[in-house]
Write an enzyme that holds these catalytic residues in place. Structure first.
Site, PDB file in Angstrom:
ATOM      1  N   HIS A 247     -25.462 -23.256 -22.507  1.00  0.00           N
ATOM      2  CA  HIS A 247     -26.670 -24.005 -22.851  1.00  0.00           C
ATOM      3  C   HIS A 247     -27.853 -23.500 -22.030  1.00  0.00           C
ATOM      4  O   HIS A 247     -28.039 -23.874 -20.878  1.00  0.00           O
ATOM      5  CB  HIS A 247     -26.407 -25.506 -22.604  1.00  0.00           C
ATOM      6  CG  HIS A 247     -27.536 -26.393 -22.991  1.00  0.00           C
ATOM      7  ND1 HIS A 247     -27.762 -27.611 -22.406  1.00  0.00           N
ATOM      8  CD2 HIS A 247     -28.520 -26.240 -23.912  1.00  0.00           C
ATOM      9  CE1 HIS A 247     -28.836 -28.157 -22.950  1.00  0.00           C
ATOM     10  NE2 HIS A 247     -29.310 -27.349 -23.864  1.00  0.00           N
TER      11      HIS A 247
ATOM     12  N   ASN B  31     -29.044 -33.099 -21.277  1.00  0.00           N
ATOM     13  CA  ASN B  31     -29.619 -33.950 -22.323  1.00  0.00           C
ATOM     14  C   ASN B  31     -29.170 -35.399 -22.262  1.00  0.00           C
ATOM     15  O   ASN B  31     -29.810 -36.268 -22.834  1.00  0.00           O
ATOM     16  CB  ASN B  31     -29.354 -33.342 -23.696  1.00  0.00           C
ATOM     17  CG  ASN B  31     -30.305 -32.204 -23.933  1.00  0.00           C
ATOM     18  OD1 ASN B  31     -31.503 -32.338 -23.694  1.00  0.00           O
ATOM     19  ND2 ASN B  31     -29.799 -31.053 -24.345  1.00  0.00           N
TER      20      ASN B  31
ATOM     21  N   SER C 100     -27.223 -28.131 -27.904  1.00  0.00           N
ATOM     22  CA  SER C 100     -27.799 -29.019 -26.899  1.00  0.00           C
ATOM     23  C   SER C 100     -26.894 -30.205 -26.635  1.00  0.00           C
ATOM     24  O   SER C 100     -27.029 -30.868 -25.606  1.00  0.00           O
ATOM     25  CB  SER C 100     -29.132 -29.576 -27.397  1.00  0.00           C
ATOM     26  OG  SER C 100     -30.006 -28.553 -27.704  1.00  0.00           O
TER      27      SER C 100
ATOM     28  N   GLU D 278     -26.417 -24.282 -18.402  1.00  0.00           N
ATOM     29  CA  GLU D 278     -25.315 -25.249 -18.292  1.00  0.00           C
ATOM     30  C   GLU D 278     -24.118 -24.600 -18.992  1.00  0.00           C
ATOM     31  O   GLU D 278     -24.205 -24.271 -20.177  1.00  0.00           O
ATOM     32  CB  GLU D 278     -25.725 -26.520 -19.060  1.00  0.00           C
ATOM     33  CG  GLU D 278     -25.567 -27.800 -18.332  1.00  0.00           C
ATOM     34  CD  GLU D 278     -25.969 -29.022 -19.184  1.00  0.00           C
ATOM     35  OE1 GLU D 278     -26.562 -28.899 -20.275  1.00  0.00           O
ATOM     36  OE2 GLU D 278     -25.648 -30.118 -18.728  1.00  0.00           O
TER      37      GLU D 278
HETATM   38  N1  LIG Z   1     -35.411 -26.035 -28.714  1.00  0.00           N
HETATM   39  C1  LIG Z   1     -34.928 -26.231 -27.492  1.00  0.00           C
HETATM   40  O1  LIG Z   1     -35.676 -26.502 -26.533  1.00  0.00           O
HETATM   41  C2  LIG Z   1     -33.437 -26.082 -27.241  1.00  0.00           C
HETATM   42  C3  LIG Z   1     -33.000 -26.019 -25.907  1.00  0.00           C
HETATM   43  C4  LIG Z   1     -31.629 -25.784 -25.664  1.00  0.00           C
HETATM   44  C5  LIG Z   1     -30.746 -25.666 -26.727  1.00  0.00           C
HETATM   45  N2  LIG Z   1     -31.202 -25.765 -28.021  1.00  0.00           N
HETATM   46  C6  LIG Z   1     -30.230 -25.591 -29.100  1.00  0.00           C
HETATM   47  O2  LIG Z   1     -30.344 -24.260 -29.583  1.00  0.00           O
HETATM   48  C7  LIG Z   1     -29.993 -24.220 -30.966  1.00  0.00           C
HETATM   49  C8  LIG Z   1     -31.137 -23.618 -31.751  1.00  0.00           C
HETATM   50  O3  LIG Z   1     -32.275 -24.443 -31.581  1.00  0.00           O
HETATM   51  P1  LIG Z   1     -33.747 -23.880 -31.841  1.00  0.00           P
HETATM   52  O4  LIG Z   1     -34.676 -24.846 -31.188  1.00  0.00           O
HETATM   53  O5  LIG Z   1     -33.815 -22.436 -31.495  1.00  0.00           O
HETATM   54  O6  LIG Z   1     -33.847 -24.068 -33.432  1.00  0.00           O
HETATM   55  P2  LIG Z   1     -34.841 -23.337 -34.457  1.00  0.00           P
HETATM   56  O7  LIG Z   1     -34.975 -24.243 -35.615  1.00  0.00           O
HETATM   57  O8  LIG Z   1     -36.085 -22.857 -33.753  1.00  0.00           O
HETATM   58  O9  LIG Z   1     -34.018 -22.013 -34.885  1.00  0.00           O
HETATM   59  C9  LIG Z   1     -32.804 -22.063 -35.556  1.00  0.00           C
HETATM   60  C10 LIG Z   1     -32.624 -20.741 -36.278  1.00  0.00           C
HETATM   61  O10 LIG Z   1     -31.286 -20.689 -36.802  1.00  0.00           O
HETATM   62  C11 LIG Z   1     -31.349 -20.032 -38.051  1.00  0.00           C
HETATM   63  N3  LIG Z   1     -30.150 -20.334 -38.830  1.00  0.00           N
HETATM   64  C12 LIG Z   1     -29.849 -21.478 -39.505  1.00  0.00           C
HETATM   65  N4  LIG Z   1     -28.649 -21.336 -40.128  1.00  0.00           N
HETATM   66  C13 LIG Z   1     -28.193 -20.089 -39.843  1.00  0.00           C
HETATM   67  C14 LIG Z   1     -27.027 -19.353 -40.199  1.00  0.00           C
HETATM   68  N5  LIG Z   1     -26.108 -19.879 -40.993  1.00  0.00           N
HETATM   69  N6  LIG Z   1     -26.898 -18.085 -39.738  1.00  0.00           N
HETATM   70  C15 LIG Z   1     -27.851 -17.545 -38.939  1.00  0.00           C
HETATM   71  N7  LIG Z   1     -28.972 -18.203 -38.562  1.00  0.00           N
HETATM   72  C16 LIG Z   1     -29.153 -19.455 -39.002  1.00  0.00           C
HETATM   73  C17 LIG Z   1     -32.649 -20.558 -38.669  1.00  0.00           C
HETATM   74  O11 LIG Z   1     -33.080 -19.710 -39.727  1.00  0.00           O
HETATM   75  C18 LIG Z   1     -33.577 -20.533 -37.458  1.00  0.00           C
HETATM   76  O12 LIG Z   1     -34.252 -19.298 -37.330  1.00  0.00           O
HETATM   77  C19 LIG Z   1     -29.642 -25.647 -31.367  1.00  0.00           C
HETATM   78  O13 LIG Z   1     -28.260 -25.834 -31.274  1.00  0.00           O
HETATM   79  C20 LIG Z   1     -30.398 -26.473 -30.317  1.00  0.00           C
HETATM   80  O14 LIG Z   1     -29.803 -27.736 -30.105  1.00  0.00           O
HETATM   81  C21 LIG Z   1     -32.529 -25.961 -28.301  1.00  0.00           C
END
Ligand SMILES: NC(=O)c1ccc[n+]([C@@H]2O[C@H](COP(=O)([O-])OP(=O)(O)OC[C@H]3O[C@@H](n4cnc5c(N)ncnc54)[C@H](O)[C@@H]3O)[C@@H](O)[C@H]2O)c1
Length: 295
Positions: A139, A189, A118, A151
């Site tokens: 993104h 963001n 993000s 993005e």
């Molecule tokens: N939540 C949102 O609305 C949103 C929107 C856009 C981008 N993002 C980005 O997307 C990414 C994920 O966010 P999220 O909200 O899905 O988080 P989340 O916490 O829901 O999921 C993250 C997942 O990654 C896994 N993980 C952690 N370490 C790992 C590894 N070494 N190998 C494999 N898997 C691993 C965890 O077990 C978990 O299932 C982040 O970079 C976040 O900034 C989030």
């Protein structure tokens, strides 16, 4: 480009896997534990069921989509045939650098490495590899299966060829790509998070309550949901880490995270995913109601 590996089966990873699989790409979904993968696959199945009941896709589409996804707990195994890896693991710069170093070691030399971060610098993530020209930001927005925007972030060394490939691929999965340069928070963001942080500050300063703040923004600015509910939906831990990236990146106090946001994250109140944030999602039906607003 046919084989896509997704790292992380959480909120974003399962949505990205769902989307590529629905457009008939072969998807390897990778997470650290079988439990996380099972949870991610259950979410995909539930979201597909909802699309079937709304007649957006057929039962056959659903079955085909699920068949297109294979799960792995090992990165090395999961990325074996990948043309593209999309990393969507937890928002943590050290973790992402570690994952990208491993990806660089185990992936085919032509594999493009994308991150769904993000806010963390694409250039910084690319520096963990020896293929900075093939590292790019992709993104996606939450919830991925229905949000049109991607993005596309060009790191300092990202090649034009990789940029063109990823822009074309995004269109093939029904998205609208927008190219941006690599500065903290990119575009989405850098604008959204200070607004969410300011709404938390407004609550912290006792100007109004949660529902009042959200109602003002929904009815007054025609936002589809209030900023506090959106924060719950994104995850308060994700919001906090993005504010910290903006704060550290620009060295400007206007990006300092609100102390209430910091406290809530320390207390484990992360929003929908933990069952409580600015709103209470403790009964599973409530969380589902929020998800239903989107898919
Ligand atoms: N939540 C949102 O609305 C949103 C929107 C856009 C981008 N993002 C980005 O997307 C990414 C994920 O966010 P999220 O909200 O899905 O988080 P989340 O916490 O829901 O999921 C993250 C997942 O990654 C896994 N993980 C952690 N370490 C790992 C590894 N070494 N190998 C494999 N898997 C691993 C965890 O077990 C978990 O299932 C982040 O970079 C976040 O900034 C989030």
């Amino acid at each position: 480009m046919k084989n896509i590996a997704i790292i992380g089966a959480g909120t974003m990873g399962n949505g990205i896997a769902h989307t590529f699989a629905q457009f008939n790409y072969k998807v390897s979904l990778i997470d650290i534990s079988d439990a996380s993968l099972e949870k991610g696959m259950n979410t995909i199945a539930r979201n597909l069921d909802r699309m079937v009941s709304k007649e957006k896709i057929s039962e056959t589409d659903k079955t085909q989509t699920l068949q297109n996804i294979t799960t792995f707990t090992s990165i090395k195994e999961g990325v074996k045939n990948a043309n593209l890896v999309v990393e969507a693991a937890t928002e943590n710069a050290v973790l992402k650098a570690k994952i990208f170093k491993e990806l660089d070691d185990v992936c085919n030399e032509n594999t493009i490495l994308a991150t769904n971060t993000s806010s963390i610098s694409i250039t910084q993530i690319a520096a963990a590899t020896n293929r900075a020209d093939k590292v790019i930001g992709m993104h996606f927005m939450n919830p991925v299966p229905i949000m049109k925007l991607v993005e596309i972030i060009r790191g300092y060394n990202t090649s034009n060829e990789v940029m063109e490939t990823i822009v074309a691929l995004s269109k093939k999965i029904g998205k609208i790509p927008v190219e941006v340069n690599d500065y903290p928070g990119f575009v989405a963001n850098r604008i959204l998070m200070p607004m969410i942080n300011e709404s938390i500050e407004t609550l912290y300063n006792n100007v109004a309550g949660v529902e009042e703040i959200d109602t003002v923004m929904k009815l007054g600015m025609a936002h589809p949901m209030g900023p506090l509910q959106l924060a719950d939906f994104i995850g308060l831990d994700v919001c906090l880490s993005i504010m910290n990236v903006l704060y550290d990146g620009f060295k400007n106090p206007k990006y300092a995270p609100c102390p209430l946001l910091v406290n809530m994250v320390m207390a484990g109140k992360l929003g929908v995913k933990s069952g409580e944030g600015f709103y209470d999602y403790s009964e599973s039906r409530k969380a589902e109601k929020v998800a239903k607003m989107f898919i």
